[in-house]
Design a protein around this motif. Structure first.
Motif, PDB file in Angstrom:
ATOM      1  N   PRO A   1      60.872  21.502  83.848  1.00  0.00           N
ATOM      2  CA  PRO A   1      60.218  20.857  84.992  1.00  0.00           C
ATOM      3  C   PRO A   1      58.772  21.298  85.136  1.00  0.00           C
ATOM      4  CG  PRO A   1      61.540  22.707  85.736  1.00  0.00           C
ATOM      5  CD  PRO A   1      61.774  22.583  84.255  1.00  0.00           C
TER       6      PRO A   1
ATOM      7  N   HIS B   1      55.172  19.645  87.628  1.00  0.00           N
ATOM      8  CA  HIS B   1      54.358  18.468  87.895  1.00  0.00           C
ATOM      9  C   HIS B   1      52.928  18.802  88.309  1.00  0.00           C
ATOM     10  CE1 HIS B   1      58.492  16.839  88.246  1.00  0.00           C
ATOM     11  NE2 HIS B   1      57.941  15.737  87.772  1.00  0.00           N
TER      12      HIS B   1
ATOM     13  N   ARG C   1      42.574  19.978  85.170  1.00  0.00           N
ATOM     14  CA  ARG C   1      42.822  18.534  85.209  1.00  0.00           C
ATOM     15  C   ARG C   1      41.700  17.724  84.557  1.00  0.00           C
ATOM     16  NH1 ARG C   1      45.137  20.480  89.957  1.00  0.00           N
ATOM     17  NH2 ARG C   1      43.256  20.308  91.247  1.00  0.00           N
TER      18      ARG C   1
ATOM     19  N   THR D   1      50.442  21.049  82.144  1.00  0.00           N
ATOM     20  CA  THR D   1      51.408  20.843  83.214  1.00  0.00           C
ATOM     21  C   THR D   1      52.181  22.131  83.433  1.00  0.00           C
ATOM     22  OG1 THR D   1      51.639  18.508  82.630  1.00  0.00           O
ATOM     23  CG2 THR D   1      53.361  19.467  84.007  1.00  0.00           C
TER      24      THR D   1
ATOM     25  N   LEU E   1      54.815  24.434  86.363  1.00  0.00           N
ATOM     26  CA  LEU E   1      55.730  24.354  87.501  1.00  0.00           C
ATOM     27  C   LEU E   1      55.154  25.187  88.635  1.00  0.00           C
ATOM     28  CD1 LEU E   1      58.471  23.522  88.761  1.00  0.00           C
ATOM     29  CD2 LEU E   1      59.419  25.632  87.789  1.00  0.00           C
TER      30      LEU E   1
ATOM     31  N   GLU F   1      55.954  23.287  94.546  1.00  0.00           N
ATOM     32  CA  GLU F   1      56.319  21.878  94.338  1.00  0.00           C
ATOM     33  C   GLU F   1      57.821  21.656  94.491  1.00  0.00           C
ATOM     34  OE1 GLU F   1      56.786  20.198  90.273  1.00  0.00           O
ATOM     35  OE2 GLU F   1      55.396  21.783  89.689  1.00  0.00           O
TER      36      GLU F   1
ATOM     37  N   ASP G   1      60.279  20.545  92.663  1.00  0.00           N
ATOM     38  CA  ASP G   1      61.255  20.936  91.647  1.00  0.00           C
ATOM     39  C   ASP G   1      61.402  22.453  91.516  1.00  0.00           C
ATOM     40  OD1 ASP G   1      61.795  18.328  91.056  1.00  0.00           O
ATOM     41  OD2 ASP G   1      60.499  18.229  89.291  1.00  0.00           O
TER      42      ASP G   1
END
Length: 358
Positions: A82, A84, A89, A96, A98, A102, A104
């Protein structure tokens, strides 16, 4: 603009968690290069690598490596699991991760309504190099007894990957850090968070820290102007710690050896970040340094007394504690004995933070 080179890995010089240092043959000869295996895979001798050599060309002290951008003939596998939050960026090496905050994340429920640091001391510093001496002062006097749990919250004003810091790797290994929280665009910590605010909350409620230290990663940016330096984020961190009901401790940046007048004594970085940016009240440990220089530091620090509480802190015994540092002490290319006042001041902030726990 970016400077590019292609090269071939000659040998692996050394490695630490998250990073591999290489000797790479390039058309001009050889250079030191750094690879982050989580981003580009692990280069091996004989591999062709694509390098970003901008830092080498600029002669940057902290970032004096060529950076491995890709191992074209052996790309890493796609990550699984997982996550997101995208950090760095919209750059070619966006990653990406975890985030603890967030949906998840197993910590999402803890952090969703978390709103308090429960009075946790938060030591804020301008430079990454202040982290080891702050910990030397914090742990001085504990002997063999267990010390407090400390988390480092790394802001994104310097290096973005926490893997760049050999000091952090060693401090985690020996237990002086319970973990690293990377916030904003920085990444690679034990815990990822979106903002300094959620990073502090994660330090407290995920890593169960008794004390947090907040500073930018290795390498800072300054332009010699009043406002154009990445350390203004130190003032913002004071505000974050206060609004979350922590106890901000504003560590001064002090130098007796810097040839630049704006950094001699109490740096203008501290006077601006704490005197203008920090709107919340903080404790400001003022080291009781000897002689005329000590008087200069105390006089300069008085400019902050309008907004903050100045706390005189003795420095006896701290030189010895700093000599026992488990990692090499260096700031702006100067070691412990070359700029003792800098390290004593940082250690004094750690000593004061320890007093808040008793």
């Amino acid at each position: 603009m970016i400077r590019w080179r292609k090269g071939e890995v000659v040998r692996i010089r050394r490695e630490w968690p998250g990073a591999v240092e290489l000797d790479v043959a390039v058309p001009e000869g050889r250079c030191r290069a750094l690879a982050y295996p989580a981003l580009v895979g692990r280069p091996e001798p004989g591999d062709e690598v694509l390098l970003n050599t901008t830092a080498l060309a600029m002669g940057l002290g902290t970032g004096g490596y060529a950076m491995v951008v890709a191992v074209p003939n052996r790309l890493p596998q796609d990550p699984e699991g997982p996550g997101h939050l995208v950090k760095a960026r919209y750059t070619p090496l966006q990653a990406t991760v975890l985030g603890a905050d967030e949906q998840d994340s197993p910590h999402h429920e803890i952090l969703r309504e978390a709103d308090s640091l429960d009075g946790m001391p938060v030591v804020v510093a301008d430079l990454h190099s202040a982290l080891p001496p702050i910990l030397c002062g914090l742990y001085d006097g504990h002997g063999g007894a267990p010390g407090p749990r400390v988390a480092y919250v790394m802001q994104d004003g310097g290096a973005l990957p926490a893997w760049f810091s050999m000091a952090c790797a060693r401090l985690r290994e020996i237990g002086w850090l319970a973990g690293v929280v990377t916030v904003g665009q920085s990444f690679g910590g034990d815990v990822e968070a979106v903002t300094t605010h959620t990073g502090l909350l994660a330090a407290r409620h995920v890593l169960r820290a008794d004390v947090a230290v907040v500073a930018q990663g290795p390498g800072n940016l300054g332009t010699g102007t009043r406002w154009g330096f990445s350390g203004v984020s130190a003032g913002e961190a004071v505000n974050a710690a206060a609004v979350l009901l922590g106890r901000p401790v504003a560590a001064l940046r002090v130098s007796e050896s810097d040839l630049r007048e704006r950094h001699l004594g109490v740096s203008h970085h501290s006077l601006t970040a704490y005197g203008r940016v920090a709107l919340s009240r903080a404790h400001v440990p003022v080291p009781m340094l000897p002689g005329e220089f000590g008087e200069r530091v105390r006089d300069q620090a008085e400019l902050l007394a309008v907004r903050h509480e100045l706390v005189p802190v003795p420095v006896d015994g701290l030189h010895e504690a700093l000599r026992e540092s488990p990692v090499r002490l260096s700031t702006m290319g100067r070691g412990l004995e070359e700029d003792l006042a800098y390290f004593l001041t940082s250690a004094a902030a750690g000593r004061f933070a320890a007093s808040l726990l008793s």
